[in-house]
Design a protein around this motif. Structure first.
Motif, mmCIF file in Angstrom:
data_model
loop_
_atom_site.group_PDB
_atom_site.id
_atom_site.type_symbol
_atom_site.label_atom_id
_atom_site.label_comp_id
_atom_site.label_asym_id
_atom_site.label_seq_id
_atom_site.Cartn_x
_atom_site.Cartn_y
_atom_site.Cartn_z
ATOM 1 N N LYS A 118 0.870 -1.180 0.000
ATOM 2 C CA LYS A 118 0.000 0.000 0.000
ATOM 3 C C LYS A 118 0.903 1.225 0.000
ATOM 4 O O LYS A 118 1.846 1.298 0.789
ATOM 5 C CB LYS A 118 -0.901 0.020 1.241
ATOM 6 N N VAL A 119 0.629 2.164 -0.884
ATOM 7 C CA VAL A 119 1.356 3.430 -0.871
ATOM 8 C C VAL A 119 0.418 4.510 -0.367
ATOM 9 O O VAL A 119 -0.759 4.546 -0.735
ATOM 10 C CB VAL A 119 1.942 3.803 -2.263
ATOM 11 N N CYS A 120 0.928 5.346 0.511
ATOM 12 C CA CYS A 120 0.096 6.372 1.150
ATOM 13 C C CYS A 120 0.534 7.764 0.722
ATOM 14 O O CYS A 120 1.723 8.070 0.699
ATOM 15 C CB CYS A 120 0.204 6.252 2.668
ATOM 16 N N THR A 121 -0.444 8.578 0.406
ATOM 17 C CA THR A 121 -0.200 9.994 0.157
ATOM 18 C C THR A 121 -0.782 10.747 1.352
ATOM 19 O O THR A 121 -1.223 10.132 2.311
ATOM 20 C CB THR A 121 -0.872 10.448 -1.151
ATOM 21 N N LYS A 122 -0.779 12.060 1.252
ATOM 22 C CA LYS A 122 -1.300 12.864 2.357
ATOM 23 C C LYS A 122 -2.780 12.564 2.622
ATOM 24 O O LYS A 122 -3.222 12.516 3.762
ATOM 25 C CB LYS A 122 -1.094 14.341 2.021
ATOM 26 N N ASP A 123 -3.543 12.305 1.540
ATOM 27 C CA ASP A 123 -5.000 12.169 1.680
ATOM 28 C C ASP A 123 -5.554 10.778 1.386
ATOM 29 O O ASP A 123 -6.714 10.514 1.692
ATOM 30 C CB ASP A 123 -5.701 13.162 0.735
ATOM 31 N N ALA A 124 -4.778 9.891 0.772
ATOM 32 C CA ALA A 124 -5.353 8.614 0.329
ATOM 33 C C ALA A 124 -4.331 7.477 0.413
ATOM 34 O O ALA A 124 -3.134 7.711 0.580
ATOM 35 C CB ALA A 124 -5.853 8.747 -1.102
ATOM 36 N N THR A 125 -4.843 6.257 0.260
ATOM 37 C CA THR A 125 -4.006 5.053 0.226
ATOM 38 C C THR A 125 -4.333 4.284 -1.046
ATOM 39 O O THR A 125 -5.509 4.132 -1.399
ATOM 40 C CB THR A 125 -4.284 4.169 1.457
ATOM 41 N N TYR A 126 -3.307 3.813 -1.727
ATOM 42 C CA TYR A 126 -3.479 3.077 -2.979
ATOM 43 C C TYR A 126 -2.817 1.709 -2.858
ATOM 44 O O TYR A 126 -1.722 1.588 -2.308
ATOM 45 C CB TYR A 126 -2.853 3.837 -4.149
ATOM 46 N N ILE A 127 -3.473 0.690 -3.394
ATOM 47 C CA ILE A 127 -2.916 -0.657 -3.382
ATOM 48 C C ILE A 127 -2.168 -0.883 -4.692
ATOM 49 O O ILE A 127 -2.697 -0.628 -5.773
ATOM 50 C CB ILE A 127 -4.025 -1.712 -3.197
ATOM 51 N N VAL A 128 -0.937 -1.366 -4.574
ATOM 52 C CA VAL A 128 -0.122 -1.702 -5.745
ATOM 53 C C VAL A 128 -0.229 -3.201 -5.959
ATOM 54 O O VAL A 128 -0.011 -3.981 -5.031
ATOM 55 C CB VAL A 128 1.349 -1.282 -5.537
ATOM 56 N N ARG A 129 -0.570 -3.607 -7.181
ATOM 57 C CA ARG A 129 -0.787 -5.019 -7.509
ATOM 58 C C ARG A 129 0.422 -5.603 -8.246
ATOM 59 O O ARG A 129 1.273 -4.891 -8.744
ATOM 60 C CB ARG A 129 -2.030 -5.161 -8.391
ATOM 61 N N CYS A 130 0.437 -6.945 -8.363
ATOM 62 C CA CYS A 130 1.556 -7.648 -9.003
ATOM 63 C C CYS A 130 1.601 -7.449 -10.520
ATOM 64 O O CYS A 130 2.683 -7.395 -11.085
ATOM 65 C CB CYS A 130 1.461 -9.141 -8.734
ATOM 66 N N CYS A 131 0.470 -7.417 -11.167
ATOM 67 C CA CYS A 131 0.347 -7.317 -12.630
ATOM 68 C C CYS A 131 0.751 -8.606 -13.346
ATOM 69 O O CYS A 131 0.364 -8.820 -14.485
ATOM 70 C CB CYS A 131 1.182 -6.179 -13.226
ATOM 71 N N VAL A 132 1.581 -9.439 -12.722
ATOM 72 C CA VAL A 132 2.104 -10.656 -13.345
ATOM 73 C C VAL A 132 1.980 -11.800 -12.347
ATOM 74 O O VAL A 132 2.348 -11.644 -11.188
ATOM 75 C CB VAL A 132 3.590 -10.476 -13.732
ATOM 76 N N LYS A 133 1.477 -12.941 -12.803
ATOM 77 C CA LYS A 133 1.416 -14.118 -11.933
ATOM 78 C C LYS A 133 2.806 -14.725 -11.842
ATOM 79 O O LYS A 133 3.471 -14.951 -12.857
ATOM 80 C CB LYS A 133 0.440 -15.142 -12.530
ATOM 81 N N GLY A 134 3.280 -14.970 -10.612
ATOM 82 C CA GLY A 134 4.606 -15.556 -10.455
ATOM 83 C C GLY A 134 5.058 -15.586 -9.012
ATOM 84 O O GLY A 134 4.272 -15.341 -8.089
ATOM 85 N N SER A 135 6.332 -15.881 -8.816
ATOM 86 C CA SER A 135 6.919 -15.972 -7.479
ATOM 87 C C SER A 135 7.549 -14.642 -7.098
ATOM 88 O O SER A 135 8.349 -14.091 -7.851
ATOM 89 C CB SER A 135 8.002 -17.047 -7.455
#
Length: 198
Positions: A126-143
């Protein structure tokens, strides 16, 4: 001994003079300065193939996938990600998502023991800014082989160098999984046209 060194030096000098006499060889060895690019290619441009996942899961959540010839993929936030556009930028990053803390990951050995197997929609952090939180996804299936621990102490790397030192994670997809996901990603030129980036 001194005579031998003198002879070798003399032979090298004569060889250089002969090489300059052959204009075609000289042209091949010494490139024309006018033909060289103004800025040399970056390590990313020369060692990776750049792919992008625009609007991944949500609008404005653009991510990059840099694929190395050895098959490893570097995942991070694209310059057009909504979190990077907010005032003040990203202030914190949290790898503790769901049931596991991704920053505690320790992968060892040739067979990548302890690697977490993730789907393309799995949360990396999760990346947080001053006002919000965003979830960062893998985009690629793998290890999942590695997450960028530097970001915990230096989240500003995401604001200043998201495409280099500010990468999120390194993932090793299986070749068959990569071929499936590759079609859903955009190449660099397609992405630039989509986002109208120079």
């Amino acid at each position: 001994m001194t005579e031998q060194i003198f002879e070798e030096t003399k032979n090298v000098q004569e060889q250089k003079e002969r090489e300059v006499e052959d204009p075609e060889l000289y042209r091949l060895l010494v490139p024309n300065a006018e033909d060289l690019p103004l800025v040399p290619a970056s390590a990313i441009e020369s060692n990776f193939v750049s792919y992008f996942a625009p609007d991944f899961m949500k609008p404005g959540h653009d991510q990059y996938v840099y694929r190395h010839p050895n098959g490893l993929c570097v995942i991070g936030l694209a310059a057009t990600h909504v979190a990077l556009k907010e005032e003040g930028g990203i202030t914190a990053i949290d790898f503790n998502v769901g049931k596991s803390d991704r920053s505690g990951l320790k992968v060892t050995g040739k067979r990548k023991k302890n690697a977490q197997h993730l789907e393309s929609n799995s949360a990396l952090c999760k990346v947080c800014t001053k006002d919000a939180t965003y979830i960062v996804r893998c985009c690629v299936k793998g290890s999942l082989l590695e997450v960028n621990d530097r970001l915990i102490k230096q989240p500003e790397l995401l604001n200043t160098a998201a495409d280099r030192e500010g990468y999120i994670a390194i993932i090793m997809p299986k070749p068959a999984d990569w071929l499936k996901v590759k079609d859903s990603l955009l190449g660099l030129e397609e992405y630039k046209k989509l986002r109208e980036v120079l």
